[in-house]
Write a protein that holds these residues in place. Structure first.
Motif, PDB file in Angstrom:
ATOM      1  N   ILE A   1       0.865  -1.180   0.000  1.00 21.39           N
ATOM      2  CA  ILE A   1       0.000   0.000   0.000  1.00 21.39           C
ATOM      3  C   ILE A   1       0.899   1.227   0.000  1.00 21.39           C
ATOM      4  CG2 ILE A   1      -1.913  -1.169   1.172  1.00 21.39           C
ATOM      5  CD1 ILE A   1      -1.105   0.356   3.737  1.00 21.39           C
ATOM      6  N   ARG A   2       0.323   2.372  -0.322  1.00 18.75           N
ATOM      7  CA  ARG A   2       1.094   3.616  -0.340  1.00 18.75           C
ATOM      8  C   ARG A   2       1.048   4.282   1.037  1.00 18.75           C
ATOM      9  NH1 ARG A   2      -2.169   7.099  -4.078  1.00 18.75           N
ATOM     10  NH2 ARG A   2      -3.760   6.098  -2.839  1.00 18.75           N
ATOM     11  N   PHE A   3       1.989   5.190   1.285  1.00 18.34           N
ATOM     12  CA  PHE A   3       1.960   5.950   2.531  1.00 18.34           C
ATOM     13  C   PHE A   3       0.680   6.754   2.608  1.00 18.34           C
ATOM     14  CE2 PHE A   3       2.717   9.770   5.059  1.00 18.34           C
ATOM     15  CZ  PHE A   3       3.024   9.175   6.272  1.00 18.34           C
ATOM     16  N   PHE A   4       0.194   7.239   1.469  1.00 21.20           N
ATOM     17  CA  PHE A   4      -1.062   7.986   1.432  1.00 21.20           C
ATOM     18  C   PHE A   4      -2.210   7.128   1.962  1.00 21.20           C
ATOM     19  CE2 PHE A   4      -5.031   9.318  -0.441  1.00 21.20           C
ATOM     20  CZ  PHE A   4      -5.015  10.685  -0.227  1.00 21.20           C
ATOM     21  N   ASP A   5      -2.252   5.850   1.578  1.00 18.98           N
ATOM     22  CA  ASP A   5      -3.304   4.937   2.043  1.00 18.98           C
ATOM     23  C   ASP A   5      -3.234   4.789   3.560  1.00 18.98           C
ATOM     24  OD1 ASP A   5      -3.844   4.481  -0.699  1.00 18.98           O
ATOM     25  OD2 ASP A   5      -2.412   2.830  -0.734  1.00 18.98           O
ATOM     26  N   PHE A   6      -2.020   4.649   4.066  1.00 23.38           N
ATOM     27  CA  PHE A   6      -1.815   4.547   5.510  1.00 23.38           C
ATOM     28  C   PHE A   6      -2.286   5.822   6.204  1.00 23.38           C
ATOM     29  CE2 PHE A   6       0.995   5.671   9.065  1.00 23.38           C
ATOM     30  CZ  PHE A   6       0.686   4.657   9.944  1.00 23.38           C
ATOM     31  N   HIS A   7      -1.871   6.958   5.715  1.00 21.03           N
ATOM     32  CA  HIS A   7      -2.235   8.236   6.336  1.00 21.03           C
ATOM     33  C   HIS A   7      -3.746   8.468   6.267  1.00 21.03           C
ATOM     34  CE1 HIS A   7      -1.608  12.205   7.909  1.00 21.03           C
ATOM     35  NE2 HIS A   7      -2.250  12.734   6.882  1.00 21.03           N
ATOM     36  N   PHE A   8      -4.349   8.157   5.138  1.00 17.67           N
ATOM     37  CA  PHE A   8      -5.791   8.290   4.985  1.00 17.67           C
ATOM     38  C   PHE A   8      -6.519   7.447   6.039  1.00 17.67           C
ATOM     39  CE2 PHE A   8      -9.756   6.641   3.063  1.00 17.67           C
ATOM     40  CZ  PHE A   8     -10.443   7.834   2.910  1.00 17.67           C
ATOM     41  N   SER A   9      -6.045   6.233   6.247  1.00 19.99           N
ATOM     42  CA  SER A   9      -6.707   5.350   7.207  1.00 19.99           C
ATOM     43  C   SER A   9      -6.608   5.888   8.634  1.00 19.99           C
ATOM     44  CB  SER A   9      -6.138   3.939   7.129  1.00 19.99           C
ATOM     45  OG  SER A   9      -4.830   3.882   7.645  1.00 19.99           O
ATOM     46  N   THR A  10      -5.503   6.564   8.952  1.00 23.32           N
ATOM     47  CA  THR A  10      -5.358   7.119  10.305  1.00 23.32           C
ATOM     48  C   THR A  10      -6.245   8.346  10.505  1.00 23.32           C
ATOM     49  OG1 THR A  10      -3.439   8.471   9.718  1.00 23.32           O
ATOM     50  CG2 THR A  10      -3.002   6.249  10.564  1.00 23.32           C
ATOM     51  N   ILE A  11      -6.584   9.024   9.429  1.00 29.17           N
ATOM     52  CA  ILE A  11      -7.494  10.172   9.522  1.00 29.17           C
ATOM     53  C   ILE A  11      -8.933   9.691   9.686  1.00 29.17           C
ATOM     54  CG2 ILE A  11      -8.491  12.103   8.213  1.00 29.17           C
ATOM     55  CD1 ILE A  11      -5.691  12.475   6.969  1.00 29.17           C
ATOM     56  N   ILE A  12      -9.290   8.655   8.925  1.00 32.19           N
ATOM     57  CA  ILE A  12     -10.660   8.143   8.925  1.00 32.19           C
ATOM     58  C   ILE A  12     -11.005   7.415  10.223  1.00 32.19           C
ATOM     59  CG2 ILE A  12     -12.222   6.469   7.809  1.00 32.19           C
ATOM     60  CD1 ILE A  12     -11.784   9.050   6.208  1.00 32.19           C
ATOM     61  N   ALA A  13     -10.090   6.607  10.716  1.00 34.77           N
ATOM     62  CA  ALA A  13     -10.386   5.756  11.875  1.00 34.77           C
ATOM     63  C   ALA A  13      -9.677   6.238  13.136  1.00 34.77           C
ATOM     64  CB  ALA A  13      -9.954   4.330  11.571  1.00 34.77           C
ATOM     65  N   LYS A  14     -10.312   6.014  14.247  1.00 31.19           N
ATOM     66  CA  LYS A  14      -9.692   6.274  15.535  1.00 31.19           C
ATOM     67  C   LYS A  14      -8.749   5.124  15.864  1.00 31.19           C
ATOM     68  CE  LYS A  14     -13.731   8.715  17.180  1.00 31.19           C
ATOM     69  NZ  LYS A  14     -14.879   8.699  18.084  1.00 31.19           N
ATOM     70  N   GLU A  15      -7.929   5.307  16.849  1.00 32.12           N
ATOM     71  CA  GLU A  15      -6.921   4.302  17.226  1.00 32.12           C
ATOM     72  C   GLU A  15      -7.533   2.933  17.521  1.00 32.12           C
ATOM     73  OE1 GLU A  15      -3.149   3.038  17.591  1.00 32.12           O
ATOM     74  OE2 GLU A  15      -3.622   5.145  17.254  1.00 32.12           O
TER      75      GLU A  15
ATOM     76  N   GLU B   1     -10.300   1.654  16.287  1.00 29.54           N
ATOM     77  CA  GLU B   1     -11.147   1.170  15.197  1.00 29.54           C
ATOM     78  C   GLU B   1     -10.294   0.486  14.129  1.00 29.54           C
ATOM     79  OE1 GLU B   1     -14.833   4.283  15.156  1.00 29.54           O
ATOM     80  OE2 GLU B   1     -12.970   4.978  14.232  1.00 29.54           O
ATOM     81  N   GLU B   2      -9.707  -0.640  14.508  1.00 28.51           N
ATOM     82  CA  GLU B   2      -8.757  -1.324  13.629  1.00 28.51           C
ATOM     83  C   GLU B   2      -9.382  -1.792  12.324  1.00 28.51           C
ATOM     84  OE1 GLU B   2      -6.727  -4.393  15.710  1.00 28.51           O
ATOM     85  OE2 GLU B   2      -5.612  -2.970  16.936  1.00 28.51           O
ATOM     86  N   GLU B   3     -10.610  -2.318  12.388  1.00 28.68           N
ATOM     87  CA  GLU B   3     -11.254  -2.804  11.169  1.00 28.68           C
ATOM     88  C   GLU B   3     -11.491  -1.663  10.192  1.00 28.68           C
ATOM     89  OE1 GLU B   3     -12.488  -3.470  14.223  1.00 28.68           O
ATOM     90  OE2 GLU B   3     -12.089  -5.605  14.451  1.00 28.68           O
ATOM     91  N   LEU B   4     -11.952  -0.529  10.710  1.00 31.90           N
ATOM     92  CA  LEU B   4     -12.193   0.639   9.861  1.00 31.90           C
ATOM     93  C   LEU B   4     -10.881   1.151   9.274  1.00 31.90           C
ATOM     94  CD1 LEU B   4     -14.109   2.717   8.671  1.00 31.90           C
ATOM     95  CD2 LEU B   4     -13.889   4.027  10.801  1.00 31.90           C
ATOM     96  N   MET B   5      -9.822   1.151  10.062  1.00 30.74           N
ATOM     97  CA  MET B   5      -8.517   1.590   9.580  1.00 30.74           C
ATOM     98  C   MET B   5      -8.029   0.687   8.439  1.00 30.74           C
ATOM     99  SD  MET B   5      -5.037   2.229  11.793  1.00 30.74           S
ATOM    100  CE  MET B   5      -5.786   3.534  12.749  1.00 30.74           C
ATOM    101  N   PHE B   6      -8.183  -0.615   8.614  1.00 31.67           N
ATOM    102  CA  PHE B   6      -7.790  -1.576   7.592  1.00 31.67           C
ATOM    103  C   PHE B   6      -8.587  -1.360   6.307  1.00 31.67           C
ATOM    104  CE2 PHE B   6      -8.596  -5.749   5.622  1.00 31.67           C
ATOM    105  CZ  PHE B   6      -7.314  -6.046   5.216  1.00 31.67           C
ATOM    106  N   LEU B   7      -9.908  -1.243   6.446  1.00 33.46           N
ATOM    107  CA  LEU B   7     -10.764  -1.058   5.274  1.00 33.46           C
ATOM    108  C   LEU B   7     -10.502   0.273   4.579  1.00 33.46           C
ATOM    109  CD1 LEU B   7     -14.132  -2.563   6.508  1.00 33.46           C
ATOM    110  CD2 LEU B   7     -12.567  -3.509   4.815  1.00 33.46           C
ATOM    111  N   ALA B   8     -10.250   1.324   5.346  1.00 32.37           N
ATOM    112  CA  ALA B   8      -9.963   2.629   4.749  1.00 32.37           C
ATOM    113  C   ALA B   8      -8.685   2.580   3.912  1.00 32.37           C
ATOM    114  CB  ALA B   8      -9.846   3.699   5.836  1.00 32.37           C
ATOM    115  N   SER B   9      -7.670   1.884   4.399  1.00 32.34           N
ATOM    116  CA  SER B   9      -6.435   1.767   3.619  1.00 32.34           C
ATOM    117  C   SER B   9      -6.669   0.956   2.350  1.00 32.34           C
ATOM    118  CB  SER B   9      -5.318   1.154   4.456  1.00 32.34           C
ATOM    119  OG  SER B   9      -5.598  -0.185   4.778  1.00 32.34           O
TER     120      SER B   9
END
Length: 69
Positions: free
Chosen positions: A14-28, A30-38
């Protein structure tokens, strides 16, 4: 989840952008949401408008073979 996603960035899965996007969308916690957002971010960048259900299985996307752990 951040540690796993960081490893996926290092392996160019995945790209760093995908990682950063997931950290913006999900709270610490909310692992499932973070994974899906990336995943959604990465698939959209690749030109896909749908996320295949097969990627929702952690065993496939986060396999030991990919992560090398």
């Amino acid at each position: 989840m951040k540690k796993i996603l960081s490893l996926l960035v290092k392996k160019n899965i995945i790209r760093f952008f995908d990682f950063h996007f997931s950290t913006i969308i999900a709270k610490e916690n909310e692992e499932e949401l973070m994974f899906l957002a990336s995943c959604v971010s990465n698939f959209t960048w690749r030109g896909n408008i749908c996320l295949p259900f097969i990627f929702l299985k952690k065993k496939m996307f986060l396999s030991k073979k990919i992560l090398n752990v």
